[in-house]
Each structure stands twice: as C-alpha cells, then as structure tokens.
Design a protein around this motif. Structure first.
Motif, mmCIF file in Angstrom:
data_model
loop_
_atom_site.group_PDB
_atom_site.id
_atom_site.type_symbol
_atom_site.label_atom_id
_atom_site.label_comp_id
_atom_site.label_asym_id
_atom_site.label_seq_id
_atom_site.Cartn_x
_atom_site.Cartn_y
_atom_site.Cartn_z
ATOM 1 N N ASP A 20 -2.960 2.701 -3.940
ATOM 2 C CA ASP A 20 -1.468 3.425 -3.802
ATOM 3 C C ASP A 20 -1.661 4.189 -2.544
ATOM 4 O O ASP A 20 -2.100 5.387 -2.715
ATOM 5 N N PRO A 58 0.466 1.055 -10.360
ATOM 6 C CA PRO A 58 1.551 2.227 -10.714
ATOM 7 C C PRO A 58 2.907 1.511 -10.565
ATOM 8 O O PRO A 58 3.200 0.576 -9.613
ATOM 9 N N ARG A 288 3.884 -1.482 -5.109
ATOM 10 C CA ARG A 288 4.102 -1.015 -6.425
ATOM 11 C C ARG A 288 5.016 -1.673 -7.301
ATOM 12 O O ARG A 288 5.963 -2.495 -6.540
#
Length: 291
Positions: A20, A58, A288
């Motif tokens: 991420d 995420p 994401r």
C-alpha cells in the motif's frame, strides 16, 4: 542480490502480498495459519481470522477486505488482533467445499477473486485436489459479483496489461500461465497459453514491473522467473526458500521486491518467511479496493 527476512514470522502458507503505497505498508496472509498480517516500519500486526484467509487488501474507505472461506468480509483495521471485527461484504462463490485463492484489484479498484476446491484441513494439513471446481469472479464496490471463468484447478497470478485489454492468469494444476483478452463488455475470451509448463517448479503468484515483465514465483522451484512480455524467460532469481508463493513491488521507489513463501518438508530456515530483495527496475503499484 541481498535477501532479507523482513520479520521473524514464519507462515504455514504465506501468500497474497500487497504493498500500500500511501501508507508504505505491506499486507499479506498465512492461509493455513488463518492470519492476516500488516507490516508498517518494523511493526507487525496480526489479525487471527476464524477461517482460512487468502487475501488482505486495503480499501479506499479506510478498512480492508479479507477473503475467507465463507465469503468476502470487511475488516476494521482498528480492531484487536485476537478479536477482529468482521462484516460480511458478499458471498462470491457459494459452492460447498471451495475456498478463495488468488485475489487482486484491477485499475478500477474492482476485486478479481479466484476460488478452488479447499485443499487445507482444519489443522493446516494438505488435502488432495480431486475436482476442478474453482472459478474467477469480479466484484465491484457495491458487492455485485460477475462470474468470469469456471472449472479451474489451482488459480494463481492476476495481472493486467497497461491498456487493460488483457489479464494474465495462471492455473498451477496445468503448470501454465494464460493470457485472456478482455472484451468490451468485461467478459473474457478463451485462454491463450502464455508461458509454461517449465522445469523449475509450478507457477504461483506474480508481480509486474514497469517494463511489463512478469516476476513469477515458482512453487517447489526455489526461484522466481522474470518473464518478458512475449512469455520468454529473461532471468532466474535463485532463492533460499523451497516454496516461494508470490511477490509484490514495494518501498518508496517500488524497487524492493517482497516475496512470500510457505513451509516445506525440506525445512529450510527461511521457509515461510517474507523476503525482501532490492531490484534494478521499479514495479507497478497495487490498487486498493474502490469501496
């Protein structure tokens, strides 16, 4: 290349690495150990899942998706590791006896999730695969599920071309990586053999670099293969682990390759570790989930 184990954690079946970039965090799972893990700096957080978990991704909304045997759930990242707060998002594959496997988000933030016959017992032991009951599904931010493929054995690798006209997708039961053209309506054309089989183990998860080369983890092959856009071996990266399972590009410049791995009967000290290797070409960013 200098290889480093990023933590002391050793997984039974490490998989699904996700970098991420906004938070500089590494996400991954231990499928057989029923754990979702996140590394930020030197701090590892572990959420103990109630079921086998194949991916930990995420979301733009601030929580994360975890793909469990009974469905896709949202995980509250502020919840305690031993009592994670989970909310059912959707049931992608209701077929009894199946479990999720490879999962990644495309450039639009939609989740592509593959499933397979469950091959892991309650104690983490291997179960034989006796049917090709798996599938590939696409899930949008509203939880709508679109079936794409069926009759899959052990689905692995999910990567897209820059122009989003093709998806690279593998089936470890075939020892082969395929290329599917994506139609304008989102359906997939018939598979074209892109690479394999190959003598250095079976194809597992992969990552794509900025030059369009695919770095493929080779289960039981002790290595990664860097594959050119036309499906030829460009480089072999030898590894001190028996069963590399997947990889992802991370770090501030996306020039650190993180490699997940599984335990093996050979019992090498780093089996099950997440390794990091500096590389000379940056990778593509992970996306994401859009919801």
């Amino acid at each position: 290349m200098t290889l480093t184990a990023v933590t002391g954690h050793r997984a039974k079946l490490g998989e699904g690495p996700f970098w991420d970039a906004p938070t500089q965090a590494l996400y991954w799972v231990d499928i057989a150990g029923k754990q979702a893990l996140r590394l930020i700096g030197a701090n590892v957080q572990i959420w103990q899942m109630p079921e086998h978990v194949s991916a930990f991704i995420p979301c733009e909304s601030g929580d994360a998706l975890v793909t469990l045997s009974s469905g896709v759930y949202r995980l509250d990242l502020d919840s305690p590791g031993l009592t994670p707060r989970l909310t059912l998002f959707c049931v992608a594959d209701p077929q009894p006896g199946n479990r999720p496997n490879e999962a990644r988000c495309d450039a639009q933030g939609r989740l592509w999730l593959s499933t397979m016959q469950n091959n892991i017992g309650e104690q983490g032991e291997d179960l034989p695969i006796v049917r090709r009951s798996g599938g590939l599904l696409r899930i949008d931010r509203a939880g709508r599920v679109v079936p794409l493929l069926r009759n899959l054995g052990i689905p692995n690798t999910l990567l897209w071309s820059d122009d989003a006209t093709s998806v690279y997708f593998g089936d470890s039961l075939d020892g082969t990586l395929y290329r599917h053209f994506i139609r304008s309506n989102g359906a997939l054309d018939a598979p074209q053999v892109w690479f394999g089989p190959h003598g250095r183990g079976g194809p597992d998860g992969s990552a794509m670099d900025a030059e369009g080369f695919i770095w493929n983890a080779r289960w039981d092959g002790h290595c990664l293969l860097r594959l050119s856009p036309d499906g030829k071996v460009d480089r072999t990266i030898e590894l001190p682990i028996s069963r590399p399972t997947s990889c992802v590009f991370g770090g501030a410049d996306l020039k650190t390759l993180y490699i997940t791995s599984a335990a093996s009967p050979l019992g090498h000290p780093l089996d099950g570790a997440v390794l990091s290797i500096p590389v000379d070409v940056p990778g593509k960013r992970c996306t994401r989930f859009a919801g």
